[in-house]
Design an enzyme around this catalytic site. Sequence first.
Site, mmCIF file in Angstrom:
data_model
loop_
_atom_site.group_PDB
_atom_site.id
_atom_site.type_symbol
_atom_site.label_atom_id
_atom_site.label_comp_id
_atom_site.label_asym_id
_atom_site.label_seq_id
_atom_site.Cartn_x
_atom_site.Cartn_y
_atom_site.Cartn_z
ATOM 1 N N LYS A 83 -1.579 16.217 -19.086
ATOM 2 C CA LYS A 83 -1.263 15.075 -19.940
ATOM 3 C C LYS A 83 -2.558 14.563 -20.570
ATOM 4 O O LYS A 83 -3.541 14.295 -19.873
ATOM 5 C CB LYS A 83 -0.638 13.978 -19.079
ATOM 6 C CG LYS A 83 0.471 13.229 -19.746
ATOM 7 C CD LYS A 83 1.111 12.332 -18.709
ATOM 8 C CE LYS A 83 2.239 11.549 -19.261
ATOM 9 N NZ LYS A 83 2.675 10.519 -18.324
HETATM 10 C C1 E4P Z 1 5.492 8.734 -19.215
HETATM 11 O O1 E4P Z 1 5.024 9.846 -19.157
HETATM 12 C C2 E4P Z 1 4.876 7.545 -18.604
HETATM 13 O O2 E4P Z 1 4.450 7.886 -17.310
HETATM 14 C C3 E4P Z 1 5.840 6.395 -18.432
HETATM 15 O O3 E4P Z 1 7.083 6.673 -19.002
HETATM 16 C C4 E4P Z 1 5.283 5.053 -18.735
HETATM 17 O O4 E4P Z 1 6.284 4.083 -18.589
HETATM 18 P P1 E4P Z 1 5.993 2.511 -18.495
HETATM 19 O O5 E4P Z 1 5.798 2.001 -19.872
HETATM 20 O O6 E4P Z 1 7.225 1.940 -17.868
HETATM 21 O O7 E4P Z 1 4.761 2.363 -17.640
#
Ligand code: E4P
Length: 216
Positions: A83
């Site tokens: 990522k």
């Molecule tokens: C996605 O890859 C992220 O880990 C995640 O969806 C972030 O979500 P949040 O905005 O609830 O922290």
Amino acid sequence: MKFFLDTANLEEIKKINALGLVDGVTTNPTLIAKEGRDFETVIKEICQEVSGPVSAEVISLDYDGMVAEARKVAQWAENVVVKIPMTEDGLRAVNTLSKEGIKTNVTLIFSVAQGLLAAKAGATYISPFIGRIDDMGEEGMQLIEDLRLVLDNYDLQAEIIAASIRHINHFQASALAGADIATVPGKLFPKLWAHPLTDKGIESFLADWDKFQEAL
Ligand code: E4P
């Protein structure tokens, strides 16, 4: 639509995976920190539990650091996806890594332009954050619809992960908008199969059955 779990908690993953419903997992530094365990160990354990892609995020913000981290993380398991944050250095890193066959998930996407650039750079996945856009008073789901249209218009191969999902409507609307994947928090997932009318229906069917048995 594929279902990913947005968690680094192995117990949550195991529970939902037992239903055969987990196509992959996404994590981020916040989710890893919550577990309070070694990053590499946690990712390796998740990769063993789930056969689909498991996203592990780099911490570096500079190109050289991101690429070095990504190459290391990519060796932890065959199904690891690296990522990468949506920045200039991130795009450059994605371009390099895609040429090396390392799969990437470009995270923190908040506009069509960002998503389009990430897809062109060679991202395997792009992650628009619906919930955080809603938090700003805007319409997060519109971004999923727009990105679907743009990727299809230009036949770009990146898969759209609807991320930052906060409630059932986000999940349902992602499917309607043609997201390739919805990544759902571990705590939210069990709410997807629950409905008060299902519970009520089961209760009344069983009550009628009991009455019928007593009458025999
Ligand atoms: C996605 O890859 C992220 O880990 C995640 O969806 C972030 O979500 P949040 O905005 O609830 O922290």
